[in-house]
Motif scaffolding. Structure first.
Motif, PDB file in Angstrom:
ATOM      1  N   GLY A 186      -2.322   1.706 -49.632  1.00  0.00           N
ATOM      2  CA  GLY A 186      -0.896   1.389 -49.551  1.00  0.00           C
ATOM      3  C   GLY A 186      -0.645   0.057 -48.872  1.00  0.00           C
ATOM      4  O   GLY A 186       0.154  -0.759 -49.340  1.00  0.00           O
ATOM      5  N   LEU A 187      -1.350  -0.174 -47.781  1.00  0.00           N
ATOM      6  CA  LEU A 187      -1.168  -1.451 -47.080  1.00  0.00           C
ATOM      7  C   LEU A 187      -1.722  -2.614 -47.896  1.00  0.00           C
ATOM      8  O   LEU A 187      -1.200  -3.727 -47.824  1.00  0.00           O
ATOM      9  CB  LEU A 187      -1.809  -1.405 -45.696  1.00  0.00           C
ATOM     10  N   GLY A 188      -2.760  -2.355 -48.682  1.00  0.00           N
ATOM     11  CA  GLY A 188      -3.268  -3.387 -49.586  1.00  0.00           C
ATOM     12  C   GLY A 188      -2.203  -3.782 -50.598  1.00  0.00           C
ATOM     13  O   GLY A 188      -2.023  -4.970 -50.891  1.00  0.00           O
ATOM     14  N   ALA A 189      -1.482  -2.796 -51.111  1.00  0.00           N
ATOM     15  CA  ALA A 189      -0.392  -3.072 -52.040  1.00  0.00           C
ATOM     16  C   ALA A 189       0.733  -3.849 -51.353  1.00  0.00           C
ATOM     17  O   ALA A 189       1.326  -4.766 -51.935  1.00  0.00           O
ATOM     18  CB  ALA A 189       0.147  -1.769 -52.635  1.00  0.00           C
ATOM     19  N   VAL A 190       1.027  -3.491 -50.111  1.00  0.00           N
ATOM     20  CA  VAL A 190       2.051  -4.209 -49.346  1.00  0.00           C
ATOM     21  C   VAL A 190       1.613  -5.657 -49.136  1.00  0.00           C
ATOM     22  O   VAL A 190       2.421  -6.588 -49.292  1.00  0.00           O
ATOM     23  CB  VAL A 190       2.316  -3.510 -47.985  1.00  0.00           C
TER      24      VAL A 190
END
Length: 115
Positions: free
Chosen positions: A98-102
């Protein structure tokens, strides 16, 4: 008498934007680093528990028939620790995704705005 309308300089606006967005970028990077550190340490502990369980299990094909109750309880505890550790590792991997997507969205929208 009304004062003339003035805006800040482009350099000052760029500096303000960079500082504002930089703090967001730094927070995301810190969260990713913290998650990776926790995940890597947890994986090491799960691997250690797996090794200890394998050692306690033994190597004879029929050892489970004569296993001491204390050893059986210890193996069960290792299994529980491994299951709990694996579940947490999966959650940490989900958070990293998720943080990679952010991070990707942040780069897409704010490329060149953060120094």
């Amino acid at each position: 008498m009304a004062r003339a309308f003035k805006v800040r300089s482009a350099e000052r606006d760029a500096q303000t934007d960079s500082e504002r967005l930089g703090s967001i970028s730094a927070a995301i990077e810190a969260a990713v680093a913290s998650i990776r550190k926790e995940r890597d340490a947890l994986r090491a502990r799960v691997d250690a528990a797996r090794d200890q369980a394998a050692f306690a299990t033994g190597t004879d094909y029929d050892e489970y028939l004569t296993r001491d109750a204390k050893d059986a309880a210890r193996i069960k505890e290792y299994e529980q620790q491994m299951a709990t550790g694996e579940k947490r590792t999966q959650e940490l991997d989900r958070q990293l995704g998720g943080l990679g997507a952010v991070q990707e969205a942040f780069k897409q929208y704010f490329a060149g705005k953060v120094q």
